[in-house]
Design a protein around this motif. Sequence first.
Motif, PDB file in Angstrom:
ATOM      1  N   MET A   1     -17.092  11.513 -13.687  1.00  0.00           N
ATOM      2  CA  MET A   1     -15.838  10.962 -14.211  1.00  0.00           C
ATOM      3  C   MET A   1     -15.235   9.988 -13.203  1.00  0.00           C
ATOM      4  N   THR A   2     -14.729   8.847 -13.705  1.00  0.00           N
ATOM      5  CA  THR A   2     -14.146   7.836 -12.826  1.00  0.00           C
ATOM      6  C   THR A   2     -12.837   8.330 -12.230  1.00  0.00           C
ATOM      7  N   THR A   3     -12.687   8.188 -10.926  1.00  0.00           N
ATOM      8  CA  THR A   3     -11.462   8.570 -10.236  1.00  0.00           C
ATOM      9  C   THR A   3     -10.543   7.364 -10.148  1.00  0.00           C
ATOM     10  N   LEU A   4      -9.329   7.502 -10.669  1.00  0.00           N
ATOM     11  CA  LEU A   4      -8.376   6.394 -10.653  1.00  0.00           C
ATOM     12  C   LEU A   4      -7.497   6.455  -9.414  1.00  0.00           C
ATOM     13  N   MET A   5      -7.045   5.270  -8.982  1.00  0.00           N
ATOM     14  CA  MET A   5      -6.168   5.202  -7.824  1.00  0.00           C
ATOM     15  C   MET A   5      -4.725   5.502  -8.231  1.00  0.00           C
ATOM     16  N   GLN A   6      -3.904   5.867  -7.254  1.00  0.00           N
ATOM     17  CA  GLN A   6      -2.515   6.218  -7.522  1.00  0.00           C
ATOM     18  C   GLN A   6      -1.656   4.960  -7.587  1.00  0.00           C
ATOM     19  N   ARG A   7      -0.596   5.036  -8.434  1.00  0.00           N
ATOM     20  CA  ARG A   7       0.323   3.900  -8.596  1.00  0.00           C
ATOM     21  C   ARG A   7       1.445   4.018  -7.565  1.00  0.00           C
ATOM     22  N   ARG A   8       1.370   3.200  -6.523  1.00  0.00           N
ATOM     23  CA  ARG A   8       2.311   3.303  -5.410  1.00  0.00           C
ATOM     24  C   ARG A   8       3.135   2.034  -5.185  1.00  0.00           C
ATOM     25  N   LEU A   9       2.786   0.925  -5.809  1.00  0.00           N
ATOM     26  CA  LEU A   9       3.448  -0.347  -5.541  1.00  0.00           C
ATOM     27  C   LEU A   9       4.543  -0.631  -6.559  1.00  0.00           C
ATOM     28  N   GLY A  10       5.713  -1.046  -6.056  1.00  0.00           N
ATOM     29  CA  GLY A  10       6.800  -1.479  -6.918  1.00  0.00           C
ATOM     30  C   GLY A  10       6.828  -2.991  -7.055  1.00  0.00           C
ATOM     31  N   LEU A  11       7.888  -3.511  -7.688  1.00  0.00           N
ATOM     32  CA  LEU A  11       7.994  -4.948  -7.936  1.00  0.00           C
ATOM     33  C   LEU A  11       8.030  -5.736  -6.633  1.00  0.00           C
ATOM     34  N   GLY A  12       8.804  -5.269  -5.649  1.00  0.00           N
ATOM     35  CA  GLY A  12       8.899  -5.991  -4.384  1.00  0.00           C
ATOM     36  C   GLY A  12       7.573  -6.083  -3.666  1.00  0.00           C
ATOM     37  N   ASP A  13       6.862  -4.963  -3.569  1.00  0.00           N
ATOM     38  CA  ASP A  13       5.569  -4.959  -2.897  1.00  0.00           C
ATOM     39  C   ASP A  13       4.576  -5.861  -3.621  1.00  0.00           C
ATOM     40  N   ALA A  14       4.518  -5.775  -4.956  1.00  0.00           N
ATOM     41  CA  ALA A  14       3.577  -6.581  -5.723  1.00  0.00           C
ATOM     42  C   ALA A  14       3.882  -8.071  -5.565  1.00  0.00           C
ATOM     43  N   THR A  15       5.153  -8.439  -5.553  1.00  0.00           N
ATOM     44  CA  THR A  15       5.528  -9.843  -5.379  1.00  0.00           C
ATOM     45  C   THR A  15       5.131 -10.348  -3.995  1.00  0.00           C
ATOM     46  N   VAL A  16       5.360  -9.529  -2.975  1.00  0.00           N
ATOM     47  CA  VAL A  16       4.990  -9.908  -1.617  1.00  0.00           C
ATOM     48  C   VAL A  16       3.489 -10.158  -1.515  1.00  0.00           C
ATOM     49  N   VAL A  17       2.678  -9.288  -2.126  1.00  0.00           N
ATOM     50  CA  VAL A  17       1.233  -9.483  -2.091  1.00  0.00           C
ATOM     51  C   VAL A  17       0.860 -10.823  -2.723  1.00  0.00           C
ATOM     52  N   GLY A  18       1.466 -11.163  -3.858  1.00  0.00           N
ATOM     53  CA  GLY A  18       1.169 -12.437  -4.516  1.00  0.00           C
ATOM     54  C   GLY A  18       1.597 -13.635  -3.709  1.00  0.00           C
ATOM     55  N   VAL A  19       2.817 -13.609  -3.164  1.00  0.00           N
ATOM     56  CA  VAL A  19       3.307 -14.743  -2.377  1.00  0.00           C
ATOM     57  C   VAL A  19       2.478 -14.914  -1.107  1.00  0.00           C
ATOM     58  N   SER A  20       2.191 -13.829  -0.412  1.00  0.00           N
ATOM     59  CA  SER A  20       1.435 -13.937   0.838  1.00  0.00           C
ATOM     60  C   SER A  20       0.016 -14.436   0.588  1.00  0.00           C
ATOM     61  N   ALA A  21      -0.554 -14.110  -0.569  1.00  0.00           N
ATOM     62  CA  ALA A  21      -1.898 -14.590  -0.891  1.00  0.00           C
ATOM     63  C   ALA A  21      -1.919 -16.092  -1.079  1.00  0.00           C
ATOM     64  N   MET A  22      -0.836 -16.679  -1.586  1.00  0.00           N
ATOM     65  CA  MET A  22      -0.790 -18.119  -1.828  1.00  0.00           C
ATOM     66  C   MET A  22      -0.364 -18.922  -0.609  1.00  0.00           C
ATOM     67  N   VAL A  23       0.634 -18.442   0.098  1.00  0.00           N
ATOM     68  CA  VAL A  23       1.259 -19.264   1.135  1.00  0.00           C
ATOM     69  C   VAL A  23       0.276 -19.682   2.216  1.00  0.00           C
ATOM     70  N   GLY A  24      -0.523 -18.776   2.710  1.00  0.00           N
ATOM     71  CA  GLY A  24      -1.440 -19.135   3.789  1.00  0.00           C
ATOM     72  C   GLY A  24      -2.457 -20.167   3.368  1.00  0.00           C
ATOM     73  N   ALA A  25      -2.997 -20.010   2.153  1.00  0.00           N
ATOM     74  CA  ALA A  25      -4.027 -20.922   1.684  1.00  0.00           C
ATOM     75  C   ALA A  25      -3.479 -22.322   1.492  1.00  0.00           C
ATOM     76  N   GLY A  26      -2.352 -22.436   0.806  1.00  0.00           N
ATOM     77  CA  GLY A  26      -1.859 -23.757   0.449  1.00  0.00           C
ATOM     78  C   GLY A  26      -1.208 -24.505   1.587  1.00  0.00           C
ATOM     79  N   ALA A  27      -0.407 -23.797   2.352  1.00  0.00           N
ATOM     80  CA  ALA A  27       0.399 -24.478   3.353  1.00  0.00           C
ATOM     81  C   ALA A  27      -0.426 -25.054   4.493  1.00  0.00           C
ATOM     82  N   PHE A  28      -1.526 -24.425   4.840  1.00  0.00           N
ATOM     83  CA  PHE A  28      -2.206 -24.797   6.074  1.00  0.00           C
ATOM     84  C   PHE A  28      -3.630 -25.317   5.896  1.00  0.00           C
ATOM     85  N   THR A  29      -4.147 -25.364   4.680  1.00  0.00           N
ATOM     86  CA  THR A  29      -5.522 -25.831   4.524  1.00  0.00           C
ATOM     87  C   THR A  29      -5.703 -26.873   3.438  1.00  0.00           C
TER      88      THR A  29
END
Length: 422
Positions: free
Chosen positions: A1-29
């Motif tokens: 049986m597939t083991t699912l991961m726990q839901r631990r991230l809220g809106l703030g954490d999820a937004t930070v992950v998205g913004v941080s993923a974009m900022v480094g790539a675009g701003a400096f390369t």
Amino acid sequence: MTTLMQRRLGLGDATVVGVSAMVGAGAFTVLAPAAAAAGSGGGLLLALAVVAVVAWCNASSSARLAAVHPAAGGTYVYGRRELGAWWGYAAGWCFVVGKTASCAAMATAFAAYAVPADAPEPVRRGIAAVVVLGLTLVTVRGVTRTAHVARVILAVALLGLLVTVGVGLASSGGGSLSSQLAAGGADALGVAQAAGLLFFAFAGYARVATLGEEVRDPERTIPRAITIAFVVVLGLYVLLALALLHGLGSDRLAGSVAPLRELVDLRGPAWAVPIVVVGAGAAALGALLALLGGIGRTTLAMARDGELPRPLAALHATYDVPHRAQLLVGAVVVVLVLSVDLRTAVGFSSFGVLLYYLVANVAAVALARRTGGRGTVVGVLGAVGCVVLAALLPVASVVAGAAVVAVGMAVRAVRLRGAPAA
């Protein structure tokens, strides 16, 4: 049986992950090669507008799909469930291969800003490899720890970027901004190629979707986090482009290896230089951290379905993360950092990620038709935009990307020979 991961991230954490993923790539390369392709300041801003429309369509499609399919893997899962196994595999393959190269590019970008310019190349590569190893260990320790580290890194990166924006807009060394925007040299092909390169800078918003299995209340949180991250980063990129054009001029920007550092070196006070250097390094680290996590989750999803070796689907008993997948991804990135010249990685990654989002848009159209909901027009527009931008990338990027995609499809065909497709 597939083991699912726990839901631990809220809106703030999820937004930070998205913004941080974009900022480094675009701003400096991306801004410098995009400026070179666009041919003028006005062309660069037009390219930003074009890619923003395509990226917004992709973000909207991803958000709709993530709300219905809140599982780890992002478009790999959406394509598989809405279109079939081959579509899902194509999306997953493009993501894993393209973003693994992007990880190496981000590690190299960090070393370029953090290591003295006169340091030997082996030292630079070695430091980049150590950074990859360190962040890989962070991803193995759990998603909440990853999100907390991303929040700290993002704060440092934004400080450096805002200082750069202030220095650039306050200076006059590059000439008046109106003259930079009105300068000639832009053509339709150049703007399209610049938009294709700039797409690399917007791809991070869907990193939230790849964490869909770990987000609380995903039907509401994921679409909101993707929208907020997209709007914040688009505004930042516009300000940064204007600051660089105003402070350096379009010609100097197009030829710069590290434009933000060059801008503050030339136009800013002495105290601004270390802030921008540290911010640049932090942005690259934030993007690298988010990329490693996203690739690990997509690898997990593909391994669960047997598209990659099933042992990679194992979750750590304590930290509840796909630790084998993360360690494998980290090891591959280290090898790339130590052995490969990644100066063309931006174009290669853009090609793969555009195909990835092509699948997302087609899947969104299928979802809309199946449920009778909205999203058909946006999905079609996004799919057409992805195809056009991918086709108009530099020839070397298109050839290399198409070859890697073909190899991936051939591997699956050979594996399934003599057996029914999954």
